[in-house]
Design an enzyme around this catalytic site. Structure first.
Site, PDB file in Angstrom:
ATOM      1  N   SER A 174       0.839  -1.195   0.000  1.00 36.54           N
ATOM      2  CA  SER A 174       0.000   0.000   0.000  1.00 36.54           C
ATOM      3  C   SER A 174       0.875   1.247   0.000  1.00 36.54           C
ATOM      4  CB  SER A 174      -0.908  -0.002   1.223  1.00 36.54           C
ATOM      5  OG  SER A 174      -0.135   0.183   2.389  1.00 36.54           O
ATOM      6  N   LYS A 175       0.197   2.378  -0.054  1.00 35.69           N
ATOM      7  CA  LYS A 175       0.901   3.665  -0.167  1.00 35.69           C
ATOM      8  C   LYS A 175       2.013   3.860   0.851  1.00 35.69           C
ATOM      9  CE  LYS A 175      -2.793   3.709  -1.424  1.00 35.69           C
ATOM     10  NZ  LYS A 175      -3.966   3.212  -0.850  1.00 35.69           N
TER      11      LYS A 175
END
Length: 502
Positions: free
Chosen positions: A254-255
RNA sequence: GGCCCCAUCGUCUAGCCAGGCCUAGGACGCGGCCCUCUCAAGGCCGAGACAGGGGUUCGAAUCCCCUUGGGGCCA
């Protein structure tokens, strides 16, 4: 044998994610390997988070990667429309069919009532399952609910609660689900919008998808979806669940793990071919001891059955390495591409104007020549050669180790004199000057070379000193030497007002 | 909490389905050396794994079971 049809269905709520690109790529490889078609469908039912700009951005990311689609929102196709918001009538029609056949029913339960059921189940330590209390409502009850202003949801009627569902997964084999968690789940919300599992099935079926290849997170949804196929008497597509893509800490990528958007890699100056090659080797390996493959080779070798089951960690370092391999190849096979990439990076950094004149182009070409295979990704131009385009940024550590000796100012002014006086200012001449001066001073030439490099470039890494000097030219070299001496003499740096050597 | 998936070097993986060819192979990364004005690239060398425990078998990384650990879905 029907033609193979695969699909990828992104939600336009952000740029294309590398995990999504990976899934899409395997769908694409599979379709291409079998001479089939690859379809792009936009899952934009979440209107609050979906935007038209992101639809375009995602298509653009795919184009850039070189993943082509045969049917999709922009090119259309015989099974359109290809965005879910334009397919609402279709979902309604199929929901009605289910209602008519008795495979679905209206449910008037309120969220509060459902919540109460859930609580009760929890208190009794049994898994929650909808009670089915709205399964057979009398018309009087319905009328009463309607009068109260309740808007019904639509639930699928599960025929047999006790049944185990077997998913035949092309990658995982037979996956058996025990039945206890299956219930009459909602397929259409009270506002008439379809839920993911329902819309997905309707789309896949009406678009004649033959193989659903998606991430493992959807494996648990598969039994629910199978129930819908059965309610319609449809033959479900073959399914294959790809392993999860993980970050370095082994949680879902994820980010917070850094760059996850394909767009970011593009902006860092990665090559699409390298990204695809890297992605191909996640969860799958052709049975050869090598890792560089052309797209054609990948297509020829790709087999879904060979895809691994265990999750993969996305290794940024290895991607960089692989990009370097492709970059070096491009360097002598298609130099113009490298130049374009570098130019783009420099513009993005504000080091070049939008319109680049021929002389600057020529200069960039020489810089790239000098930088050579140090450029593994486009942005490395800055890492190793920003000083070619702007005043150097001095690395404090470099200054301290190479410029703070008390004999340095003396060396630098001697060098400055020689560089002012010499006839030519090419690499051979400056090398000659540096080496003779070292001999005269009875020091190793590196004693002069290192400080000189730091004075001219601000850093300890980079291309060969003499090539770099020739490119910089006499004027800039003298200017920077002067500035460095002033900096050392004055002992002042603009920012702190303190000496760079203390 | 329920259900499901997964398990070979730090990482990607080969080998596993069809047990012996495995003192477990390759690549990235890491360490050393060479080249060298630094870095990068290149060359050579090195450290580094079958999660644990039970079975089955003449023989298991490979088949079975359990445990542990990771992950996902639903709540």
């Amino acid at each position: 044998m029907n033609t193979v049809r695969t699909r990828f269905a992104p939600s336009p709520t952000g740029y294309l994610h590398v995990g999504g690109a990976w899934t899409a790529f395997f769908n694409w490889l599979f379709a291409r390997h079998h001479g089939g078609r690859f379809i792009l469908r936009i899952e934009d039912t979440d209107r609050s988070r979906s935007t038209e700009e992101m639809v375009e951005a995602i298509l653009e990311d795919f184009r850039w990667l070189g993943i082509t689609w045969d049917e999709g929102p922009d090119v259309g196709g015989p099974y359109g429309p290809y965005r879910q918001t334009e397919r609402m009538a279709i979902y309604q029609e199929y929901a009605r069919k289910l209602l008519e056949r008795g495979h679905a029913y209206y449910c008037y339960c309120t969220p509060e009532e459902l919540e109460a059921e859930r609580h009760k189940a929890q208190a009794e330590h049994r898994p929650y399952r909808y009670s089915g209390r709205c399964r057979s409502l009398s018309s009087k009850e319905v009328a009463r609910f309607e009068a109260e202003g309740r808007r019904p949801t639509i639930r699928l009627r599960v025929r047999d609660y006790g049944e185990t569902i077997v998913v035949h997964d092309l990658i995982r084999g037979e996956v058996v689900f025990s039945p206890e968690h299956l219930d009459d789940y909602i397929i259409v919300r009270s506002d008439g919008t379809p839920l993911y599992n329902f819309a997905n099935v309707i789309d896949d079926h009406t678009m004649a998808i033959t193989h659903v290849i998606r991430a493992e997170e959807h494996l648990s949804n598969t039994p629910k979806q199978l129930l819908i196929y059965r309610a319609f008497d449809w033959t479900p597509p073959q399914v294959a669940h790809l392993p999860m893509l993980l970050g370095p800490d082994r949680s879902k990528l994820s980010k917070r793990h850094g760059a996850t958007a394909v767009r970011q890699y593009r902006e860092e100056g990665f090559l699409p071919e390298a990204i695809l090659n890297y992605l191909a080797l996640l969860g799958w390996y052709p049975e050869e001891d090598r890792e560089i493959y052309s797209l054609e080779e990948l297509i020829a070798r790709f087999h879904l059955e060979d895809v691994g089951k265990s999750p993969s960690v996305f290794d940024y370092q290895k991607l960089v390495w692989m990009n370097g391999v492709y970059m070096r190849k491009l360097m002598h096979e298609d130099r113009a591409k490298v130049l374009a990439l570098v130019e783009e990076t420099l513009k993005r950094e504000g080091l070049l104007p939008e319109a680049v004149d021929p002389a600057t182009r020529e200069y960039i070409a020489r810089v790239v020549e000098v930088l050579g295979d140090r450029i593994k990704v486009g942005r490395d131009v800055l890492r190793y050669g920003d000083f070619f385009f702007t005043e150097p940024t001095y690395d404090p550590e470099a200054v301290r180790t190479y410029l703070c000796g008390e004999e340095i100012p003396g060396y630098l002014s001697r060098l400055e004199e020689e560089f002012t006086r010499c006839q030519e200012f090419d690499r051979a001449t400056v090398e000659q000057i540096v080496r003779s001066l070292a001999a005269e001073l009875q020091v190793s030439s590196r004693v002069l070379i290192h400080p000189l490099r730091v004075a001219l470039t601000g850093k300890t890494i980079g291309p060969g000193l003499f090539e770099l000097m020739e490119l910089l030219g006499r004027h800039r070299v003298l200017q920077r030497l002067q500035r460095t001496r002033e900096m050392l003499k004055g002992g002042l740096t603009a920012s702190t007002g303190s000496s760079p050597c203390s």
